[in-house]
Design a protein around this motif. Structure first.
Motif, PDB file in Angstrom:
ATOM      1  N   ASP A   5       8.559   0.451 -10.730  1.00  9.16           N
ATOM      2  CA  ASP A   5       7.308   1.439 -10.979  1.00  9.16           C
ATOM      3  C   ASP A   5       6.356   0.493 -11.676  1.00  9.16           C
ATOM      4  O   ASP A   5       5.566   1.001 -12.475  1.00  9.16           O
ATOM      5  CB  ASP A   5       7.781   2.337 -11.846  1.00  9.16           C
ATOM      6  CG  ASP A   5       6.693   3.743 -11.720  1.00  9.16           C
ATOM      7  OD1 ASP A   5       6.118   3.802 -10.746  1.00  9.16           O
ATOM      8  OD2 ASP A   5       6.717   4.269 -12.602  1.00  9.16           O
ATOM      9  N   LYS A  37       2.785  -0.284 -11.777  1.00  9.07           N
ATOM     10  CA  LYS A  37       1.332   0.226 -11.683  1.00  9.07           C
ATOM     11  C   LYS A  37       0.412  -0.053 -12.707  1.00  9.07           C
ATOM     12  O   LYS A  37       0.777  -0.343 -13.834  1.00  9.07           O
ATOM     13  CB  LYS A  37       1.306   1.847 -11.174  1.00  9.07           C
ATOM     14  CG  LYS A  37       2.354   2.362 -12.565  1.00  9.07           C
ATOM     15  CD  LYS A  37       2.282   3.931 -11.790  1.00  9.07           C
ATOM     16  CE  LYS A  37       3.041   4.967 -13.045  1.00  9.07           C
ATOM     17  NZ  LYS A  37       3.205   6.351 -12.507  1.00  9.07           N
ATOM     18  N   THR A  59       5.661   5.198  -7.144  1.00 10.02           N
ATOM     19  CA  THR A  59       4.300   5.617  -7.294  1.00 10.02           C
ATOM     20  C   THR A  59       3.614   5.402  -5.921  1.00 10.02           C
ATOM     21  O   THR A  59       3.667   4.247  -5.582  1.00 10.02           O
ATOM     22  CB  THR A  59       3.464   5.196  -8.488  1.00 10.02           C
ATOM     23  OG1 THR A  59       4.027   5.498  -9.778  1.00 10.02           O
ATOM     24  CG2 THR A  59       2.110   5.924  -8.492  1.00 10.02           C
ATOM     25  N   PHE A  60       3.195   6.407  -5.346  1.00  8.13           N
ATOM     26  CA  PHE A  60       2.519   6.380  -4.002  1.00  8.13           C
ATOM     27  C   PHE A  60       1.253   5.358  -3.988  1.00  8.13           C
ATOM     28  O   PHE A  60       0.368   5.394  -4.896  1.00  8.13           O
ATOM     29  CB  PHE A  60       1.863   7.686  -3.481  1.00  8.13           C
ATOM     30  CG  PHE A  60       1.502   7.705  -2.121  1.00  8.13           C
ATOM     31  CD1 PHE A  60       2.452   7.384  -1.181  1.00  8.13           C
ATOM     32  CD2 PHE A  60       0.417   8.130  -1.792  1.00  8.13           C
ATOM     33  CE1 PHE A  60       1.673   7.507   0.083  1.00  8.13           C
ATOM     34  CE2 PHE A  60      -0.317   8.269  -0.690  1.00  8.13           C
ATOM     35  CZ  PHE A  60       0.596   7.893   0.364  1.00  8.13           C
ATOM     36  N   GLY A  61       1.386   4.403  -2.930  1.00 13.80           N
ATOM     37  CA  GLY A  61       0.145   3.260  -3.143  1.00 13.80           C
ATOM     38  C   GLY A  61       0.640   1.999  -3.491  1.00 13.80           C
ATOM     39  O   GLY A  61       0.134   0.968  -3.310  1.00 13.80           O
ATOM     40  N   TYR A  62       1.797   2.267  -4.439  1.00  7.79           N
ATOM     41  CA  TYR A  62       2.579   0.788  -4.794  1.00  7.79           C
ATOM     42  C   TYR A  62       3.845   0.441  -4.239  1.00  7.79           C
ATOM     43  O   TYR A  62       4.078  -0.862  -4.489  1.00  7.79           O
ATOM     44  CB  TYR A  62       2.516   1.021  -6.426  1.00  7.79           C
ATOM     45  CG  TYR A  62       1.360   1.009  -7.161  1.00  7.79           C
ATOM     46  CD1 TYR A  62       0.669  -0.178  -7.730  1.00  7.79           C
ATOM     47  CD2 TYR A  62       0.668   2.284  -7.685  1.00  7.79           C
ATOM     48  CE1 TYR A  62      -0.391   0.154  -8.533  1.00  7.79           C
ATOM     49  CE2 TYR A  62      -0.271   2.514  -8.254  1.00  7.79           C
ATOM     50  CZ  TYR A  62      -1.041   1.582  -8.659  1.00  7.79           C
ATOM     51  OH  TYR A  62      -2.160   1.403  -9.387  1.00  7.79           O
ATOM     52  N   VAL A  63       4.359   1.374  -3.746  1.00  7.57           N
ATOM     53  CA  VAL A  63       5.767   1.395  -3.076  1.00  7.57           C
ATOM     54  C   VAL A  63       5.731   0.356  -1.674  1.00  7.57           C
ATOM     55  O   VAL A  63       4.953   0.727  -1.007  1.00  7.57           O
ATOM     56  CB  VAL A  63       6.307   2.600  -2.810  1.00  7.57           C
ATOM     57  CG1 VAL A  63       7.626   2.231  -1.954  1.00  7.57           C
ATOM     58  CG2 VAL A  63       6.614   3.497  -3.928  1.00  7.57           C
ATOM     59  N   ALA A  79      10.027   2.035   1.004  1.00  7.93           N
ATOM     60  CA  ALA A  79       9.556   3.329   1.529  1.00  7.93           C
ATOM     61  C   ALA A  79      10.419   3.878   2.891  1.00  7.93           C
ATOM     62  O   ALA A  79      10.818   5.053   2.874  1.00  7.93           O
ATOM     63  CB  ALA A  79       8.175   3.681   1.604  1.00  7.93           C
ATOM     64  N   ASN A  80      10.599   3.115   3.675  1.00  8.19           N
ATOM     65  CA  ASN A  80      10.947   3.478   5.105  1.00  8.19           C
ATOM     66  C   ASN A  80      12.725   3.131   5.216  1.00  8.19           C
ATOM     67  O   ASN A  80      13.093   4.095   5.852  1.00  8.19           O
ATOM     68  CB  ASN A  80      10.655   2.234   6.188  1.00  8.19           C
ATOM     69  CG  ASN A  80       8.931   2.456   6.130  1.00  8.19           C
ATOM     70  OD1 ASN A  80       8.447   3.441   5.955  1.00  8.19           O
ATOM     71  ND2 ASN A  80       8.420   1.210   6.416  1.00  8.19           N
ATOM     72  N   SER A 112       4.375  -4.547  -5.340  1.00 10.50           N
ATOM     73  CA  SER A 112       3.570  -3.644  -6.187  1.00 10.50           C
ATOM     74  C   SER A 112       2.703  -4.325  -7.005  1.00 10.50           C
ATOM     75  O   SER A 112       1.638  -4.134  -7.324  1.00 10.50           O
ATOM     76  CB  SER A 112       4.629  -2.928  -7.125  1.00 10.50           C
ATOM     77  OG  SER A 112       5.353  -2.139  -6.425  1.00 10.50           O
ATOM     78  N   VAL A 150      -4.809   4.336  -3.649  1.00  6.20           N
ATOM     79  CA  VAL A 150      -4.994   5.451  -2.635  1.00  6.20           C
ATOM     80  C   VAL A 150      -6.081   6.314  -3.083  1.00  6.20           C
ATOM     81  O   VAL A 150      -5.911   6.911  -4.359  1.00  6.20           O
ATOM     82  CB  VAL A 150      -3.952   6.156  -2.316  1.00  6.20           C
ATOM     83  CG1 VAL A 150      -4.101   7.299  -1.447  1.00  6.20           C
ATOM     84  CG2 VAL A 150      -2.548   5.217  -1.710  1.00  6.20           C
ATOM     85  N   ASN A 206      -6.796   3.747   1.885  1.00  6.65           N
ATOM     86  CA  ASN A 206      -5.830   2.797   1.463  1.00  6.65           C
ATOM     87  C   ASN A 206      -6.428   1.518   1.008  1.00  6.65           C
ATOM     88  O   ASN A 206      -6.958   1.045   1.684  1.00  6.65           O
ATOM     89  CB  ASN A 206      -4.698   2.724   2.713  1.00  6.65           C
ATOM     90  CG  ASN A 206      -3.572   1.952   2.141  1.00  6.65           C
ATOM     91  OD1 ASN A 206      -3.670   0.824   1.930  1.00  6.65           O
ATOM     92  ND2 ASN A 206      -2.427   2.682   2.017  1.00  6.65           N
TER      93      ASN A 206
END
Length: 496
Positions: free
Chosen positions: A307, A309, A346-350, A355-356, A368, A383, A393
């Motif tokens: 995490d 960020k 956290t969305f944008g850092y992953v 994620a996939n 990150s 984001v 983005n």
């Protein structure tokens, strides 16, 4: 009359008590006394058993659950990490409750055993590494770093931890420190719980993270943080001073870092104190890189933060970075990856592969970190839906700017003194390499540290290699270069 006969006569006489004979009354009295003694003994034995059960139950509640029975921190070669802590071995044995710890000079451990005022030298072997000096523009004031000696924050706190490190706080201790967890002392909150500012009885300011007891998540985050950084010391890691386990309560006590976090300096309330200079931003970024390099390669087993960020990068008075919030951290063995069934972060850092597919390893942190570096350079959120569609983005926008040879336009307009072209290009090269879509092509954090510290990056040999690769790719693909290669080519052309 014989004496025996007279005794029988006396014992056979009736007494005033219900007309009972004397010998019957004596028998009843003796029997009652024996029964009373037996009753007292049974009550005492029962009380002893209950006391032992309470002690055992309290001891079991006071133990950190065993995710890992042994946490070993090995010193790596001096060539790569000359200032990392000496080897420490801490074993938690949940059978006997005894803790075995190798001999340590940590003043916190000494302060728990007595009220002796031990002084911890700043930048000692437990600090990981020394700070570097730098100039920070903050309303045109100048701050410089120094290696001043600082007293241990646990001086005067005699309670001995059952884990062999840190301080074992009671709920009452932390209620007093935070004024019964007053709303006025809240300095942060999220899905994990609430963070309060507090002051211990010895005057030390601390940050108390009170984890929410939501279906066991508090227990998981508590385990993760304690296992990840309970025993380690590094200049750029926020220091975990102790913990509280009482009933359903799970709390962690950290050193208090009083200069906000990177998110606040870039986007939030700390901007009223002035804009971070390029030098200050790079100092924070370099400190973060050193902390991650230590977690990934300086200890065994390695720790993946998960995490990274801007809001988790705390900043002290001298603008040193302090990586915090290890609630999602994952401890992995050497060369080990983990397939997660639930993606956290956290969305944008992953990282895209995490994620996939759920693939997690230290390269997830590297991605990150690359986003974090771009955020520091541009002053933009990873984001931001308030921006035009092609700028929402940060990573994609940066690649577009590099692809159109407008890399110098990405610098945050709030930076008063623009960075030298060479320094900007070097930072962008590092960032683009860290956000490479292929995780195995990203550099290790030790390499990132060397690249950020080097004034000669990229070297002539690297530039020749990249130029030849760029020419080869361009000849194969008429649409142009990959943004990464294009940025390296841009660096080469500017440096010649």
């Amino acid at each position: 009359m014989s004496s025996e006969g007279s005794l029988n006569v006396e014992l056979s006489k009736k007494t005033p008590l219900l007309g009972l004979k004397l010998w019957v009354l004596i028998g009843i009295t003796v029997g009652s006394f024996i029964i009373l003694i037996l009753g007292i003994l049974s009550v005492w034995v029962t009380f002893r058993k209950r006391s032992k059960r309470r002690v055992a139950k309290f001891s079991s509640h006071s133990q950190i659950p065993n995710v890992s029975k042994e946490i070993r921190i090995d010193r790596v070669g001096a060539r790569s990490f000359p200032d990392h802590p000496e080897s420490i071995i801490i074993t938690v044995d949940d059978k006997s409750g005894d803790k075995h710890m190798s001999k340590s000079n940590d003043p916190d451990n000494l302060s728990q055993c007595s009220s002796i005022h031990c002084i911890e030298r700043g930048g000692s072997s437990h600090s990981g590494e020394e700070g570097s000096s730098g100039t920070i523009r903050r309303h045109h004031s100048t701050l410089s770093c120094g290696g001043l000696a600082m007293a241990s924050p646990l001086i005067g706190l005699p309670e001995i931890s059952h884990l062999g490190w840190g301080h074992w706080f009671t709920l009452r201790d932390l209620e007093v420190a935070t004024n019964r967890f007053s709303a006025e002392n809240v300095i942060g909150e999220g899905g994990y719980g609430v963070v309060y500012r507090g002051r211990l009885i010895n005057g030390t300011e601390v940050a108390v993270k009170k984890l929410l007891n939501n279906l066991g998540q508090a227990e998981k985050e508590f385990r993760a943080e304690v296992e990840a950084i309970g025993h380690v010391r590094h200049k750029n890691l926020v220091r975990l001073l102790g913990y509280c386990i009482e009933g359903v309560h799970r709390m962690l006590v950290y050193e208090y870092v009083n200069n906000g976090n990177l998110d606040q300096w870039l986007h939030g309330g700390m901007r009223q104190h002035g804009s971070l200079t390029w030098e200050a931003r790079m100092k924070v970024i370099l400190g973060t890189a050193k902390a991650l390099a230590y977690l990934h390669e300086g200890i065994e087993p390695k720790v993946v933060h998960r995490d990274i960020k801007s809001s988790n990068i705390l900043i002290d008075e001298e603008f040193n970075a302090k990586v915090s919030d290890f609630g999602l951290a994952k401890v992995l063995g050497t060369n080990e990856s983990h397939i997660a069934t639930r993606v956290m972060g956290t969305f944008g850092y992953v990282a895209p592969e995490y994620a996939n597919t759920g693939l997690l390893n230290e390269k997830s942190d590297v991605y990150s970190f690359g986003v974090l570096l771009l955020e520091a350079i541009t002053g933009r959120d990873p984001v931001d839906y308030a921006r035009p569609a092609n700028e929402v983005n940060l990573v994609e926008w940066l690649k577009m700017m590099v692809g159109t040879k407008r890399a110098e336009e990405v610098v945050d307009l709030n930076i008063e003194v623009k960075p030298p072209t060479r320094a900007l290009k070097r930072a962008l090269v590092v960032a683009v390499r860290c956000i490479d879509p292929e995780w195995d092509q990203r550099p290790r954090m030790t390499q990132v540290v060397r690249m950020l510290e080097s004034d000669e990056y990229p070297s002539r040999e690297d530039r020749r290699t990249r130029k030849s690769r760029a020419a080869s790719i361009e000849s194969k693909n008429g649409d142009g270069l990959d943004p990464n290669e294009l940025l390296n080519t841009a660096v080469d052309s500017r440096d010649r």
